[in-house]
Each structure stands twice: as C-alpha cells, then as structure tokens.
Scaffold this active site. Structure first.
Site, short mmCIF file in Angstrom:
data_model
loop_
_atom_site.label_atom_id
_atom_site.label_comp_id
_atom_site.label_asym_id
_atom_site.label_seq_id
_atom_site.Cartn_x
_atom_site.Cartn_y
_atom_site.Cartn_z
N ASP A 86 36.26 11.21 -36.57
CA ASP A 86 37.53 10.75 -36.01
C ASP A 86 38.30 10.04 -37.11
O ASP A 86 37.72 9.39 -37.98
CB ASP A 86 37.32 9.85 -34.80
CG ASP A 86 36.51 8.60 -35.09
OD1 ASP A 86 37.10 7.57 -35.43
OD2 ASP A 86 35.26 8.67 -34.98
N ASP A 175 41.02 5.08 -26.00
CA ASP A 175 40.21 4.13 -26.78
C ASP A 175 40.36 2.74 -26.17
O ASP A 175 41.40 2.09 -26.30
CB ASP A 175 40.70 4.15 -28.23
CG ASP A 175 39.90 3.23 -29.15
OD1 ASP A 175 39.04 2.48 -28.65
OD2 ASP A 175 40.15 3.27 -30.37
N GLU A 177 38.74 -0.88 -26.44
CA GLU A 177 37.83 -1.74 -27.20
C GLU A 177 38.45 -3.12 -27.37
O GLU A 177 39.49 -3.42 -26.80
CB GLU A 177 37.47 -1.11 -28.54
CG GLU A 177 38.64 -0.77 -29.45
CD GLU A 177 38.17 -0.10 -30.74
OE1 GLU A 177 37.68 -0.81 -31.63
OE2 GLU A 177 38.31 1.15 -30.85
#
Length: 287
Positions: A86, A175, A177
């Site tokens: 990624d 994503d 986080e």
C-alpha cells in the site's frame, strides 16, 4: 362630527396590527433558536493540517510499534497467499516494475483524506500499479471529526475511490486508525464512531454497489469502538500487525482478508499478504 365608540371598527384594526407585530417577533425568535442549536450540533474540527503524512499504518507504527525488520514477513507457507503493498503520497513515484518483479501482485493507494485532500501522486500510483499488471484499489484516510461519513464517502468516490467490475479493481477501503491531529478516538464516543462508519459504508455501497474493506488495528478498535462486532459479517478486514503472526482480530471477524505485516519492507515500506490464493483475490475484485 362623528364620535368613536367602543364598538367602532377602528379599534380592532389597531389591535390586529399589534397582535400581528407580536406574532412576527415571536416567529423570528423561534426561527433563531433551531439555527443556534444546529450550529452547535454540526461544529467540526478543522480540516487536516498534514494529510500527506498520514497513510495506512502511519499512526499504528507510532502507537503500537514495529516488530518486523526490513524484509521480515509471516512465518510458514506462502503458497496460499498473495503479496501486496500500500502506498500514499509519502512514497512519491513508485517503481512498480521493481515491485512486480519481486512478486507483488496487488496494491492499495491512498486517494483521499477528509473532504479536502487528494493524493498528488494518485495517478502515477493507481494507474502505474494497474499498468504493471497488478490488481489495485483506493483507500480513504478517515477523519470522523471533520465531516460526516456520507460526505467523506462521496468525496472518496468522486476522487478515485470508485469501483468497476473489470477484474482488476478492488473495493475501496476505509482507513480507521489513531487520530494524527488530537484525541485518539477523534473526540467521538464508541457509538458515535460506529454510526459514522455505518454512514460511510452505506454511502459507499450506494454509490458503487460494493461493501468496502476496513483497515484497522485490534488495539485501536477495542479502545475506540468498544470492540464493536457490527461490521465483521459484511466488511472484509485489512489488519496491521508488524510481526510474524496476525495476532488477535477485532470482534466480529473470524478471519482477516489482508494483513499488513510490515512497514519497512523493500521499495515502498508497507507490505501486505492477501489471505488466500490469487483466484480468491480476483474474486474479491470481481465482487
């Protein structure tokens, strides 16, 4: 000369004007109240200050550390797995042919963050991986305190995060986080974060027809969502853990789909393994 009496039609006219004025004043006050309340309800954090420094795992490494060295990887047989990477703007122009020759067969590329940032290297990374022969997809770095889930999902789809059934495009990934700009959980409650993600995923599916992948670590998930099991039956899990095993998974998932196993691998740093053979990766792309 006429004399005004108690029954004169002039007095009700003046009373009507007075009542009308009072009603208009009251209406203006009532209209102002919801506006003030609404302004408080939608107060948001500023747009991201350094989105180019945020990528899948950038905050995982800071908060959870790294256990794997350069080139380290999972123990055991790799026969039933596919190597991937990624990337984001911090990687710049990527040497896709080098990665292809080393065995990399899929890539996730950061497309967006919040509703104000697009990866300036997105075209080189997204198209370059495809041109090298890889299956690729886009991902969105979430900032749930800056705008709604729906707004960010739409921004993502409009700026590279779409999907097409061409056999070479993975569903988009969200994503989730540690917050790079402040409070770990973005100042939201566990229920607030879960609802924000539900909004994002529902909007993405409405736009693309696909259930998106979720990137998150078990530690963050436990801390910020109360270890919610709301998504395990629907959204494929992409989990970071830098070591020789994937470790404990968040609640709701019996298995992972993608494992980000190192942040210090060759050429680009972040390397992943798909949990299955190439035909299963192709099935994920095809939907």
């Amino acid at each position: 000369m006429s004399v005004l009496r108690s029954g004169s039609p002039h007095r009700p006219a003046r009373s009507l004007a007075t009542v009308t004025g009072a009603l208009l004043t009251l209406l203006a006050l009532l209209l102002a109240l919801p506006a003030s309340a609404g302004a408080t309800a939608v107060r948001r954090a500023p747009e991201p200050a350094h989105p180019g420094q945020d990528w899948a795992g950038s905050q995982i490494a800071k908060h959870e550390g790294t256990a794997a060295g350069v080139g380290a990887g999972p123990a055991g047989s790799l026969a039933a797995s596919v190597e991937g990477v990624d990337v984001s703007s911090h990687n710049g122009n990527v040497a896709w042919s080098t990665l292809w020759n080393s065995g990399v067969r899929f890539a996730y590329v950061k497309a967006t963050e919040s509703t104000s940032y697009t990866n300036p290297y997105f075209a080189q990374q997204y198209n370059g991986s495809y041109n090298a022969g890889m299956i690729r997809g886009g991902y969105h770095f979430a900032t749930p305190n800056t705008s709604s889930g729906a707004a960010q999902a739409n921004y993502f789809v409009d700026h590279g995060g779409g999907w097409s059934k061409d056999g070479r495009t993975l569903p988009g990934a969200l994503d989730m986080e540690y917050n790079p700009y402040g409070a770990t959980c973005y100042g939201l409650s566990a229920a607030g974060l879960v609802n924000w993600m539900k909004d994002w995923f529902a909007t993405y599916k409405a736009r693309t027809g696909r259930d998106a992948v979720i990137y998150t670590s078990t530690s963050w998930w436990k801390q910020c969502t109360g270890n919610s099991s709301a998504f395990g039956a629907i959204n494929p899990l992409w989990v970071p853990r830098y070591g020789s095993s994937v470790g404990e998974l968040p609640a709701g998932w019996g298995f992972h789909t993608i494992w980000q196993y190192t942040s210090t691998g060759p050429t680009v740093g972040d390397h992943n393994r798909f949990n299955g053979a190439m035909d299963r990766l192709q099935a994920l792309a095809n939907g």
